[in-house]
Write a protein that holds these residues in place. Sequence first.
Motif: not given
Length: 417
Positions: A4-10, A84-90, A286-297
């Motif tokens: 997943x994109x979250x693993x890019x910079x693990x 540092x606050x940007x979610x995903x797009x690693x 595409x992940x709904x939880x991640x989209x919600x987090x982005x919108x909230x931030x």
Amino acid sequence: MAASTAAILASTPFSSHSSKSSSFYLPPILGKKFYGGIGVPLKKGRSQFHVSISNVATDISPAQEQVRKLAASKENQRPVYPFAAIVGQDEMKLCLLLNVIDPKIGGVMIMGDRGTGKSTTVRSLTDLLPEIQVVAGDPFNSDPVDAEVQGPEVREKLMKGESLSIVLTKINMVDLPLGATEDRVCGTIDIEKALTEGIKAFEPGLLAKANRGILYVDEVNLLDDHLVDVLLDSAASGWNTVEREGISISHPARFILIGSGNPEEGELRPQLLDRFGMHAQVGTVKDAELRVKIVEERARFDRNPKEFRESYKADQEKLQEQISSARSFLPSVTIDHELRVKISKVCAELNVDGLRGDIVTNRAAKALASLKGRDKVTPEDIATVIPNCLRHRLRKDPLESIDSGLLVIEKFYEVFT
């Protein structure tokens, strides 16, 4: 793909995710030199005074300097979304950080869907940019030591043995608007001085301001052809030459070129695309939880930008330290000859035109190793960066449906295993 994109910079310190990945990462889909003091008399009947070519217009009164500092301080206070606050797009974040660590990589081309945070991410980079030494009052951000990035006045002073006033300043980021004129980009004659003082003086443009900094072009695929030609010339030579009204001046224009755009709005000219060191593809989350987090931030930032930035202050400072450490550690990073041969073999078998792909891949892999605090490049480092360095250099096959990044990683495994 499995990763997943979250693993890019693990394995990098700035990723907030952890990963138990396998051994390799699978990425997602002068004319004449111009010096002062030359008198140029005009022909009779054309003017009542003689015109003398003066130095570049850099004289700043104390009042003007105070206004400039005030404007700069106000600009620094504008709320910028924290990197540092940007979610995903690693993938995009990694490409940007590697270019800050090693500007000679050659910049980043970011292409992706609308509303995926491309411009926000690039502009958030300003908080992380390190400080550099510049000659005080010089419009070209001249380096006091390196002659390759010194303006004409600084070089003249050094030839005369004069001392230079040196100050520390953050690396500059300059926005190039789509509607900018060629004069505004390259520089032109200072009309005010010509009318009031009767002298021809050069007024530096955006390329001068971007020297030793970052030049950002949003919607770069919509840029007018005449500005693309200017960028190509400066990116190729590292110098900008201006011929205006009897003045011929060349000044350094070495910058990190960052462009972003939506591929649906048009393709980029191949000559300009090749000038970008790396290419990052950005997709809609595409992940709904991640989209919600982005919108909230984002909503939290819009409500109270200062408080939001304060909550990420520690993370931002940690990133700044990592970048500064990586920049200083970079010269000691090495890459084995065997790995360099395999990189070139991948480029050759993919029919990559020229040698720019080989050079950029080597540089990007070393920058990544430096970011991870290692003094030696590993195959994992190369696997991470090679799709971004080569995917935009492959010849386009209209019948090919597979993503070019996958073609690169498949060839990588074929050569390296």
